[in-house]
Write a protein that holds these residues in place. Structure first.
Motif, PDB file in Angstrom:
ATOM      1  N   VAL A  43      -8.598 -39.415 -57.634  1.00 29.61           N
ATOM      2  CA  VAL A  43      -8.800 -40.766 -58.172  1.00 29.61           C
ATOM      3  C   VAL A  43      -7.445 -41.440 -58.402  1.00 29.61           C
ATOM      4  O   VAL A  43      -7.268 -42.618 -58.062  1.00 29.61           O
ATOM      5  CB  VAL A  43      -9.644 -40.741 -59.462  1.00 29.61           C
ATOM      6  N   ARG A  44      -6.481 -40.716 -58.960  1.00 31.76           N
ATOM      7  CA  ARG A  44      -5.141 -41.285 -59.175  1.00 31.76           C
ATOM      8  C   ARG A  44      -4.523 -41.733 -57.852  1.00 31.76           C
ATOM      9  O   ARG A  44      -3.995 -42.841 -57.744  1.00 31.76           O
ATOM     10  CB  ARG A  44      -4.216 -40.270 -59.855  1.00 31.76           C
ATOM     11  N   ALA A  45      -4.598 -40.875 -56.844  1.00 26.00           N
ATOM     12  CA  ALA A  45      -4.016 -41.199 -55.543  1.00 26.00           C
ATOM     13  C   ALA A  45      -4.722 -42.398 -54.905  1.00 26.00           C
ATOM     14  O   ALA A  45      -4.062 -43.297 -54.361  1.00 26.00           O
ATOM     15  CB  ALA A  45      -4.083 -39.982 -54.615  1.00 26.00           C
ATOM     16  N   LEU A  46      -6.033 -42.417 -54.962  1.00 28.68           N
ATOM     17  CA  LEU A  46      -6.784 -43.527 -54.378  1.00 28.68           C
ATOM     18  C   LEU A  46      -6.502 -44.838 -55.103  1.00 28.68           C
ATOM     19  O   LEU A  46      -6.389 -45.896 -54.479  1.00 28.68           O
ATOM     20  CB  LEU A  46      -8.279 -43.218 -54.396  1.00 28.68           C
ATOM     21  N   THR A  47      -6.372 -44.779 -56.412  1.00 34.19           N
ATOM     22  CA  THR A  47      -6.071 -45.969 -57.197  1.00 34.19           C
ATOM     23  C   THR A  47      -4.682 -46.494 -56.850  1.00 34.19           C
ATOM     24  O   THR A  47      -4.492 -47.705 -56.673  1.00 34.19           O
ATOM     25  CB  THR A  47      -6.180 -45.662 -58.703  1.00 34.19           C
ATOM     26  N   GLU A  48      -3.723 -45.593 -56.727  1.00 37.03           N
ATOM     27  CA  GLU A  48      -2.369 -46.002 -56.343  1.00 37.03           C
ATOM     28  C   GLU A  48      -2.366 -46.618 -54.951  1.00 37.03           C
ATOM     29  O   GLU A  48      -1.696 -47.635 -54.717  1.00 37.03           O
ATOM     30  CB  GLU A  48      -1.423 -44.804 -56.403  1.00 37.03           C
ATOM     31  N   ASP A  49      -3.116 -46.027 -54.023  1.00 38.27           N
ATOM     32  CA  ASP A  49      -3.212 -46.582 -52.667  1.00 38.27           C
ATOM     33  C   ASP A  49      -3.826 -47.978 -52.689  1.00 38.27           C
ATOM     34  O   ASP A  49      -3.368 -48.875 -51.977  1.00 38.27           O
ATOM     35  CB  ASP A  49      -4.040 -45.671 -51.760  1.00 38.27           C
TER      36      ASP A  49
END
Length: 59
Positions: A43-49
């Motif tokens: 979720v963190r990675a997807l949000t940053e993307d």
């Protein structure tokens, strides 16, 4: 309301990050996130993307 088996919750990381879950699914996934480091990292990675993508289209 959809009923998910525990393993199905892992497939909800992307829709959660994009705020695309129905309220009952969102609450259930948030509870899952408390104990699942893998989903929390995804979720963190997807949000940053998503933020990077938004900034790139704005610029």
């Amino acid at each position: 309301m959809s009923l998910f088996r525990r393993e199905d919750l892992h497939s909800l990381a992307a829709p959660y990050a994009l705020d695309a879950l129905e309220p009952p699914e969102r609450v259930r996934f948030q509870k899952h996130l408390r104990d699942c480091d893998r989903c929390a990292a995804e979720v963190r990675a997807l949000t940053e993307d998503a933020v990077r993508l938004a900034w790139s289209t704005t610029a």
